[in-house]
Design a protein around this motif. Structure first.
Motif: not given
Length: 324
Positions: A204-223
């Motif tokens: 669960c920790a990997v899901a929220w930090q390495c995927f959800i949080r990381f990709l959330g900010m990654f795509h936010s910045e790309l917008t």
């Protein structure tokens, strides 16, 4: 298989890939390793998050949101407003915070980020722009990361003055070992803290930090490169592509007022007003109060009004909740 046969197979594969690129109509060669890694990372994120993101402890969600904000501020406050545009100055403690925060965002190195963004501003939406919005929404959002830079981007990038970055001993050290800082602050520390501080399941920790949080900010910045160059209004200069986009401003902590930013890139607020969505400006002002941020640069009201009257599309800009 002999070495000669192996070489022949590699050449054959290269020719096949180049032919595939041309058949798809790409102007740039595909960076196949980057394209495959980015694609597989997203596939893994969907699979892993679907199976392991829930059940989740409230502390895990709260910490993921906190890391989203910290990593976002590392981009908007550090890489963007401080180092790319030199919109203000910072003391060593604030610089160290920015560097750790930027590493937590999992971006390219700071030097690469600054170079790409300076080229983007100087040659915005031309063939020399790394993420030229005229090449479509997918390209300007993430496709440019999957393709090699064209000759114009490379030439203009080499012509830029980057001595403020390359000549800084702190930034030289940071860029030299950036991959280790990125692994530590983006993946290892956030995931480990999630597991050991409140006993979250490691999957669960990997899901929220390495995927959800990381990709959330990654795509936010790309917008900022994609949506803020495609949707919105142009109150400051109707003759350029960048636009004011409230959604982008919200998800990027204040980077969506993009028409203003391209007209006045030196302004530390990256917007005319300090409004509800411009969290980046709030943070900079907070650090200014304690003396960590200083010499804040901004456009004068006279300069802004004059430019808007001459070049703007006439859109009212009285939406902010707070003025100067």
């Amino acid at each position: 298989m002999t070495e000669k046969e192996q070489r022949r197979q590699v050449l054959s594969l290269s020719e096949t890939l180049r032919g595939f690129e041309k058949s798809l109509g790409f102007k740039n060669d595909i960076k196949w390793i980057s394209a495959i890694v980015i694609t597989l990372y997203h596939v893994a994120a969907v699979y892993w998050s679907y199976h392991y993101a829930f059940p989740v402890k409230w502390q895990t969600i709260l910490f993921a949101i906190l890391m989203y904000i910290i990593s976002g501020f590392g981009i908007t406050g550090g890489a963007h407003r401080l180092w790319t545009h030199r919109a203000f100055k910072a003391t060593l403690p604030l610089k160290l915070f920015f560097l750790a925060a930027f590493a937590s965002a999992g971006q390219n190195s700071l030097e690469q980020w600054v170079r790409d963004h300076r080229v983007h501003h100087k040659y915005s939406d031309t063939e020399a722009d790394p993420h030229n919005a005229n090449r479509g929404l997918f390209f300007s959002h993430i496709g440019w990361l999957m393709l090699k830079k064209n000759d114009q981007v490379l030439i203009r990038g080499k012509q830029l003055d980057m001595t403020d970055i390359t000549g800084d001993p702190l930034l030289r050290f940071y860029n030299k070992y950036f991959i280790y800082f990125k692994l530590l602050f983006c993946y290892i520390l956030p995931t480990t803290l999630t597991i050991y501080l409140w006993g979250e399941n490691w999957r669960c920790a990997v899901a929220w930090q390495c995927f959800i949080r990381f990709l959330g900010m990654f795509h936010s910045e790309l917008t900022v490169n994609s949506l803020a160059h495609a949707y919105g209004y142009k109150p400051y200069n109707k003759n350029i592509v960048p636009r004011e986009n409230r959604f982008v401003a919200f998800v990027t902590l204040g980077e969506g007022w993009h028409n203003y930013h391209h007209v006045f890139p030196f302004d530390y607020k990256a917007a005319e007003h300090f409004d509800l969505f411009n969290f980046g400006t709030y943070f900079i002002r907070l650090f200014n109060k304690i003396g960590w941020a200083y010499d804040l640069r901004e456009a004068t009201p006279e300069m802004i009004n004059s430019t808007a009257k001459r070049l703007g599309d006439g859109t009212p800009v009285h939406f902010p909740l707070h003025d100067y």
